[in-house]
Design an enzyme around this catalytic site. Structure first.
Site, PDB file in Angstrom:
ATOM      1  N   LYS A   5       1.099  -0.737   0.514  1.00  0.00           N
ATOM      2  CA  LYS A   5      -0.156  -0.024   0.407  1.00  0.00           C
ATOM      3  C   LYS A   5       0.937   1.207  -0.073  1.00  0.00           C
ATOM      4  O   LYS A   5       1.469   1.041   1.075  1.00  0.00           O
ATOM      5  CB  LYS A   5      -0.827   0.056   0.988  1.00  0.00           C
ATOM      6  CG  LYS A   5      -1.709   0.777   1.348  1.00  0.00           C
ATOM      7  CD  LYS A   5      -2.592   1.410   2.237  1.00  0.00           C
ATOM      8  CE  LYS A   5      -3.016   3.118   2.581  1.00  0.00           C
ATOM      9  NZ  LYS A   5      -4.217   2.351   4.343  1.00  0.00           N
ATOM     10  N   GLY A  50      -8.292   9.521   8.595  1.00  0.00           N
ATOM     11  CA  GLY A  50      -8.479   9.301  10.515  1.00  0.00           C
ATOM     12  C   GLY A  50      -9.409  10.688  10.437  1.00  0.00           C
ATOM     13  O   GLY A  50      -9.892  11.463  11.498  1.00  0.00           O
ATOM     14  N   ALA A 103      -9.237   5.943   3.614  1.00  0.00           N
ATOM     15  CA  ALA A 103      -9.226   6.978   4.526  1.00  0.00           C
ATOM     16  C   ALA A 103     -10.582   7.873   4.106  1.00  0.00           C
ATOM     17  O   ALA A 103     -11.215   8.421   3.482  1.00  0.00           O
ATOM     18  CB  ALA A 103      -8.032   8.141   3.816  1.00  0.00           C
ATOM     19  N   GLY A 104     -10.976   7.840   5.018  1.00  0.00           N
ATOM     20  CA  GLY A 104     -12.188   9.741   5.625  1.00  0.00           C
ATOM     21  C   GLY A 104     -13.451   8.909   5.936  1.00  0.00           C
ATOM     22  O   GLY A 104     -13.971   9.739   6.149  1.00  0.00           O
ATOM     23  N   ASN A 114      -9.630   2.104   8.899  1.00  0.00           N
ATOM     24  CA  ASN A 114      -9.015   1.889   9.993  1.00  0.00           C
ATOM     25  C   ASN A 114      -9.733   2.086  11.739  1.00  0.00           C
ATOM     26  O   ASN A 114     -10.441   1.374  12.310  1.00  0.00           O
ATOM     27  CB  ASN A 114      -7.351   2.137  10.301  1.00  0.00           C
ATOM     28  CG  ASN A 114      -6.566   1.340  11.896  1.00  0.00           C
ATOM     29  OD1 ASN A 114      -5.442   1.198  11.489  1.00  0.00           O
ATOM     30  ND2 ASN A 114      -6.937   0.767  12.594  1.00  0.00           N
ATOM     31  N   THR A 115      -9.478   3.948  11.448  1.00  0.00           N
ATOM     32  CA  THR A 115     -10.132   4.229  12.823  1.00  0.00           C
ATOM     33  C   THR A 115     -11.095   3.899  13.165  1.00  0.00           C
ATOM     34  O   THR A 115     -12.043   4.302  13.908  1.00  0.00           O
ATOM     35  CB  THR A 115      -9.515   6.289  12.727  1.00  0.00           C
ATOM     36  OG1 THR A 115      -8.468   5.872  11.923  1.00  0.00           O
ATOM     37  CG2 THR A 115      -9.741   6.501  14.208  1.00  0.00           C
TER      38      THR A 115
END
Lengths: 69, 259
Positions: free
Chosen positions: B98, B159, B185-186, B207-208
């Site tokens: 990645k 994040g 992301a986001g 992830n987050t």
């Protein structure tokens, strides 16, 4: 001899490690899963640790895969 | 439902890719990964803590169960990203990477110039590159042209939990790309993931949104269902939007009273 290991200078007085393999023993890195080594920005494949020299002034990066996103 | 998909030679069934960072503890991480149904989890490459080198850390928990996707998170230049990718390949014996090359630590937005440089070099060196990129259709096309195996536009900054800030760009990027397109992301909440899949993304990486939830394990399940729902909706073909109503019930035979 001096090596720059992960950004920090490390001095070796009497028993200089001659190879990457000897350096790993010296640093007591026994759990080698997910570990890789680069010397002066060149990755040293594990099968070549025993024959790859480390010399005074070399920059050594020792990494491990860890939690990430 | 058999709906497998491929990144280069690697084949997966789940379309949800999950990060392994920032969980309250290992057990919550493992339970969340399980609940998410993921096949492919991301890991970072970091300098080994020499003083704690007897522990293999997270790998012994996940490496037998999941395909690992190492990232180049934290790299600001093509040079650092290329070295990190090579270390990752050696450490994990995978060609998957990645690729992240960021411009600054406040926005963590990709640096397009360095990203293209790194992507070209890594593709030439045999890596299967999944490129984290801005939601810029031109940059996405260039990454595809360089030979990236997947292109992963951000919905909003890493994040931030802001979801997909420009869904119209996602539609354009979907039309341009032939390689897999993933939202990376986001993502804040499962409906963001559903929207991404409805817009035609092949998968979602986050992830987050899971690790930072109050209950990461149930949130992981919510994301699994959200990605499946969005995928099914995309395959099923939504109705067009109209300005005015269109009755669902038959117009003939409506009962009228005498007036």
């Amino acid at each position: 001899m001096e090596l720059m290991i992960n950004g920090e200078v490390q001095r070796f007085d009497s028993e200089n490690p001659q190879t990457v393999a000897e350096l790993m023993v010296f640093l007591e890195i026994t759990e080698k899963r997910g570990v890789a080594v680069a010397v002066n920005d060149e990755v040293v494949p594990r099968r070549k640790w025993g024959e790859s020299p480390v010399n005074d002034g070399d920059r050594v990066e020792i990494i491990r895969a860890t939690q990430g996103g | 439902m058999d709906d497998r998909w491929k990144v280069g030679p690697y084949e997966f069934s789940s379309r949800l890719l999950v990060g392994t960072a920032k969980y309250p503890n290992y057990q919550v991480m493992l339970d969340a990964l399980e609940a998410s149904g993921t096949d492919l989890v991301t890991v970072a490459i970091r300098r080994l803590d020499i003083d704690a080198s007897s522990e293999s850390g997270v790998l012994e928990l996940i490496s037998d169960r999941y395909e690992l996707l190492p990232n180049t998170a934290g790299c600001y230049t093509a040079k650092d990203a290329i070295l990190t990718a090579n270390l990752a390949r050696e450490a994990l014996e995978t060609n998957l990477i990645k690729l992240e090359v960021i411009a600054d630590d406040e926005t963590l937005l990709p640096d397009g110039e360095e990203l293209l440089k790194a992507a070209g070099a890594l593709v030439d060196d045999g890596f299967v590159v999944m490129a984290y990129t801005n939601d810029d259709p031109v940059l996405c096309r260039k990454l595809q042209d360089l030979g990236c195996a997947a292109v992963m536009p951000l919905g909003s900054p890493i994040g931030s939990g802001m979801g997909i800030r420009n869904p119209y760009n996602f539609r354009i990027i979907r039309e341009i790309l032939e390689v897999p397109m993933l939202l990376d992301a986001g993502v804040g909440t499962p409906s963001d993931a559903t929207l991404a899949m409805e817009l035609g993304c092949d998968g979602v990486l986050l992830n987050t949104a899971i690790s930072g939830a109050e209950k990461p394990v149930t949130m992981a399940r919510a994301f699994k269902l959200a990605v499946e729902a969005g995928r099914l909706a995309y395959q099923s073909g939504r109705i067009p939007k109209r300005l005015y109503a269109q009755a669902s019930s038959p117009l003939e035979g409506v009962v009228h009273s005498e007036s």
